[in-house]
Design a protein around this motif. Structure first.
Motif, mmCIF file in Angstrom:
data_model
loop_
_atom_site.group_PDB
_atom_site.id
_atom_site.type_symbol
_atom_site.label_atom_id
_atom_site.label_comp_id
_atom_site.label_asym_id
_atom_site.label_seq_id
_atom_site.Cartn_x
_atom_site.Cartn_y
_atom_site.Cartn_z
ATOM 1 N N ARG A 125 0.834 -1.199 0.000
ATOM 2 C CA ARG A 125 0.000 0.000 0.000
ATOM 3 C C ARG A 125 0.864 1.242 0.000
ATOM 4 N NH1 ARG A 125 -3.919 1.564 3.679
ATOM 5 N NH2 ARG A 125 -4.821 -0.537 3.825
ATOM 6 N N PRO A 126 0.372 2.364 -0.526
ATOM 7 C CA PRO A 126 -0.952 2.523 -1.128
ATOM 8 C C PRO A 126 -0.908 2.219 -2.620
ATOM 9 C CG PRO A 126 0.115 4.657 -0.965
ATOM 10 C CD PRO A 126 1.078 3.662 -0.376
ATOM 11 N N TRP A 127 -2.025 1.766 -3.178
ATOM 12 C CA TRP A 127 -2.153 1.612 -4.611
ATOM 13 C C TRP A 127 -3.595 1.923 -4.985
ATOM 14 C CZ3 TRP A 127 -5.686 -2.208 -5.859
ATOM 15 C CH2 TRP A 127 -5.903 -3.221 -4.914
ATOM 16 N N GLY A 128 -3.825 2.229 -6.267
ATOM 17 C CA GLY A 128 -5.159 2.651 -6.703
ATOM 18 C C GLY A 128 -5.177 4.133 -7.016
ATOM 19 N N SER A 129 -5.374 4.455 -8.291
ATOM 20 C CA SER A 129 -5.338 5.847 -8.760
ATOM 21 C C SER A 129 -6.598 6.601 -8.354
ATOM 22 C CB SER A 129 -5.224 5.860 -10.289
ATOM 23 O OG SER A 129 -6.410 5.336 -10.865
ATOM 24 N N PRO A 130 -6.613 7.933 -8.512
ATOM 25 C CA PRO A 130 -7.846 8.693 -8.285
ATOM 26 C C PRO A 130 -8.997 8.195 -9.156
ATOM 27 C CG PRO A 130 -5.975 10.181 -8.365
ATOM 28 C CD PRO A 130 -5.450 8.822 -8.749
ATOM 29 N N PHE A 131 -8.691 7.765 -10.387
ATOM 30 C CA PHE A 131 -9.729 7.205 -11.266
ATOM 31 C C PHE A 131 -10.350 5.959 -10.627
ATOM 32 C CE2 PHE A 131 -10.823 4.226 -14.780
ATOM 33 C CZ PHE A 131 -11.883 4.937 -15.328
ATOM 34 N N VAL A 132 -9.510 5.093 -10.085
ATOM 35 C CA VAL A 132 -10.003 3.885 -9.419
ATOM 36 C C VAL A 132 -10.929 4.257 -8.261
ATOM 37 C CG1 VAL A 132 -9.298 1.968 -7.918
ATOM 38 C CG2 VAL A 132 -8.101 2.367 -10.089
ATOM 39 N N GLN A 133 -10.522 5.223 -7.455
ATOM 40 C CA GLN A 133 -11.359 5.622 -6.315
ATOM 41 C C GLN A 133 -12.704 6.173 -6.787
ATOM 42 O OE1 GLN A 133 -10.084 4.571 -3.570
ATOM 43 N NE2 GLN A 133 -8.136 4.155 -4.583
ATOM 44 N N HIS A 134 -12.684 6.933 -7.864
ATOM 45 C CA HIS A 134 -13.913 7.518 -8.390
ATOM 46 C C HIS A 134 -14.851 6.437 -8.921
ATOM 47 C CE1 HIS A 134 -16.292 10.958 -9.614
ATOM 48 N NE2 HIS A 134 -16.402 10.470 -10.835
ATOM 49 N N VAL A 135 -14.302 5.476 -9.658
ATOM 50 C CA VAL A 135 -15.124 4.389 -10.196
ATOM 51 C C VAL A 135 -15.732 3.572 -9.067
ATOM 52 C CG1 VAL A 135 -15.044 2.208 -11.469
ATOM 53 C CG2 VAL A 135 -13.970 4.249 -12.426
ATOM 54 N N ARG A 136 -14.978 3.348 -8.017
ATOM 55 C CA ARG A 136 -15.502 2.556 -6.897
ATOM 56 C C ARG A 136 -16.752 3.206 -6.304
ATOM 57 N NH1 ARG A 136 -11.208 0.684 -2.573
ATOM 58 N NH2 ARG A 136 -13.087 -0.398 -1.891
ATOM 59 N N GLU A 137 -16.830 4.511 -6.380
ATOM 60 C CA GLU A 137 -17.980 5.228 -5.821
ATOM 61 C C GLU A 137 -19.136 5.352 -6.806
ATOM 62 O OE1 GLU A 137 -16.575 8.977 -4.433
ATOM 63 O OE2 GLU A 137 -15.005 8.103 -3.164
ATOM 64 N N HIS A 138 -18.837 5.177 -8.110
ATOM 65 C CA HIS A 138 -19.868 5.415 -9.128
ATOM 66 C C HIS A 138 -19.865 4.324 -10.195
ATOM 67 C CE1 HIS A 138 -20.271 9.463 -7.405
ATOM 68 N NE2 HIS A 138 -18.952 9.557 -7.476
ATOM 69 N N GLU A 139 -19.692 3.062 -9.771
ATOM 70 C CA GLU A 139 -19.572 1.952 -10.719
ATOM 71 C C GLU A 139 -20.736 1.881 -11.692
ATOM 72 O OE1 GLU A 139 -19.479 -2.950 -10.816
ATOM 73 O OE2 GLU A 139 -19.673 -1.885 -8.903
ATOM 74 N N ALA A 140 -21.974 1.965 -11.214
ATOM 75 C CA ALA A 140 -23.147 1.805 -12.072
ATOM 76 C C ALA A 140 -23.214 2.883 -13.147
ATOM 77 C CB ALA A 140 -24.418 1.819 -11.225
ATOM 78 N N ALA A 141 -22.877 4.108 -12.782
ATOM 79 C CA ALA A 141 -22.919 5.202 -13.755
ATOM 80 C C ALA A 141 -21.913 4.978 -14.878
ATOM 81 C CB ALA A 141 -22.647 6.526 -13.058
ATOM 82 N N PHE A 142 -20.719 4.528 -14.542
ATOM 83 C CA PHE A 142 -19.701 4.284 -15.562
ATOM 84 C C PHE A 142 -20.075 3.093 -16.438
ATOM 85 C CE2 PHE A 142 -16.988 6.969 -12.932
ATOM 86 C CZ PHE A 142 -16.228 7.620 -13.881
ATOM 87 N N ALA A 143 -20.644 2.066 -15.846
ATOM 88 C CA ALA A 143 -20.973 0.854 -16.606
ATOM 89 C C ALA A 143 -22.010 1.117 -17.690
ATOM 90 C CB ALA A 143 -21.472 -0.235 -15.655
ATOM 91 N N GLY A 144 -22.735 2.221 -17.592
ATOM 92 C CA GLY A 144 -23.778 2.515 -18.568
ATOM 93 C C GLY A 144 -23.425 3.573 -19.592
ATOM 94 N N VAL A 145 -22.162 4.019 -19.648
ATOM 95 C CA VAL A 145 -21.811 5.064 -20.610
ATOM 96 C C VAL A 145 -21.892 4.512 -22.033
ATOM 97 C CG1 VAL A 145 -20.327 6.255 -18.958
ATOM 98 C CG2 VAL A 145 -19.318 4.600 -20.546
ATOM 99 N N PRO A 146 -22.180 5.368 -23.042
ATOM 100 C CA PRO A 146 -22.253 4.894 -24.425
ATOM 101 C C PRO A 146 -20.905 4.394 -24.925
ATOM 102 C CG PRO A 146 -22.432 7.286 -24.315
ATOM 103 C CD PRO A 146 -22.501 6.787 -22.920
ATOM 104 N N ASP A 147 -20.942 3.590 -25.987
ATOM 105 C CA ASP A 147 -19.746 2.918 -26.493
ATOM 106 C C ASP A 147 -18.619 3.897 -26.832
ATOM 107 O OD1 ASP A 147 -18.437 0.384 -27.654
ATOM 108 O OD2 ASP A 147 -18.394 1.768 -29.356
ATOM 109 N N TYR A 148 -18.946 5.010 -27.497
ATOM 110 C CA TYR A 148 -17.891 5.935 -27.911
ATOM 111 C C TYR A 148 -17.170 6.522 -26.702
ATOM 112 C CZ TYR A 148 -20.717 10.046 -26.659
ATOM 113 O OH TYR A 148 -21.429 10.994 -25.971
ATOM 114 N N LEU A 149 -17.912 6.742 -25.611
ATOM 115 C CA LEU A 149 -17.301 7.285 -24.401
ATOM 116 C C LEU A 149 -16.474 6.208 -23.697
ATOM 117 C CD1 LEU A 149 -16.937 9.705 -22.609
ATOM 118 C CD2 LEU A 149 -19.108 9.166 -21.476
ATOM 119 N N GLN A 150 -16.981 4.984 -23.712
ATOM 120 C CA GLN A 150 -16.216 3.878 -23.134
ATOM 121 C C GLN A 150 -14.863 3.727 -23.838
ATOM 122 O OE1 GLN A 150 -16.239 2.112 -20.607
ATOM 123 N NE2 GLN A 150 -15.450 0.055 -20.967
#
Length: 268
Positions: A125-150
């Motif tokens: 430790r520590p490991w995990g970027s700010p992006f990782v921390q953000h996704v952990r809090e908003h997984e469902a929102a990211f999983a539904g983004v359109p293909d071009y954004l993904q």
């Protein structure tokens, strides 16, 4: 690399393959990658070894179930594969999450290795970027983004792992597993399941390793800084740290020849 063989782990396909002939050498990739990272390296090592490689559960060509694909299960997968392959004390080379998996499997599943080569591993430790921390809090929102954004998110994320510029064509094999109906939610699922507890569980035991260990680290790694590699090297018994100039976290893309050279020396 195209993995042709399949192994069932608790009802889920694990894609794997082997090539070459000689002493067994197991290759473990990290996140968010797949065995594709070894495409330049595995054929060279297969000149003198039987090289085993596979995609972690939830990655690459392996199944991406709506289930546990965290570091907490990857050591169990590795132990099951060792039994399936009939391996006892092989040599192991591991990158990123693969490093954590190899270390956890040794301490928690009692797998033993002849030698262990670690490349920019997730280990302390520590490991995990700010992006990782953000996704952990908003997984469902990211999983539904359109293909071009993904695609845009993936390109930016994976490009950040390499020091040299990667073209869209070079990036495509890294993107493909994380697109579509199972791939896109799979990408955010594995990030959401990242937890420091999985390395905390074994970190204090690193000084007890009784087989040779060596470390390679990209000097320009922006995901896990070189300082962390120097700290880890001091925790591992008699561990040599090789710092690779001009390489980022994805050393396989930036300096594959450095990995091949180090592996041939260490595993000969």
């Amino acid at each position: 690399m195209r993995l042709e063989k399949r192994f069932q782990f608790k009802g889920h396909d694990i894609a794997w393959d082997r090539l070459g002939d000689g002493p067994a050498l197991v290759l473990l990739h990290g996140t968010p990658f797949s065995s594709h990272v070894w495409r330049r390296i595995a054929p060279e090592l297969a000149r003198d070894h039987t090289v085993y490689l596979y995609d972690l559960l939830g990655y690459g060509l392996s199944a991406k179930p709506d289930a546990d694909v965290s570091l907490g299960v990857q050591n169990e997968v590795l132990a099951a594969l060792f039994e399936h392959w009939g391996l006892v004390k092989p040599q192991v080379m591991a990158h990123d999450f693969g490093g954590a998996t190899a270390l956890r499997a040794h301490f928690l599943n009692r797998l033993d290795y002849e030698r262990l080569l670690l490349i920019d591993p997730v280990a302390i430790r520590p490991w995990g970027s700010p992006f990782v921390q953000h996704v952990r809090e908003h997984e469902a929102a990211f999983a539904g983004v359109p293909d071009y954004l993904q695609r845009a998110i993936l390109r930016a994320y994976i490009r950040g792992a390499a020091s040299r510029p990667m073209s869209d064509a070079e990036l495509e094999p890294y993107l493909t597993p994380w697109l579509g109906e199972s791939g896109q939610p799979g990408f955010y699922r594995q990030i959401a399941q990242m937890d420091l507890k999985y390395t905390d569980a074994v970190q204090d035991q690193y000084g007890e390793l009784r087989f040779p260990v060596t470390l390679l680290w990209g000097c320009d790694d922006e995901w896990i800084p070189l300082a962390r590699g120097r700290e880890l090297s001091a925790m591992l018994p008699d561990c040599e740290l090789t710092e690779i100039p001009g390489a980022g976290h994805l050393v396989q893309e930036d300096a594959p020849e450095a990995i091949i050279s180090a592996a041939l020396r260490f595993f000969r």
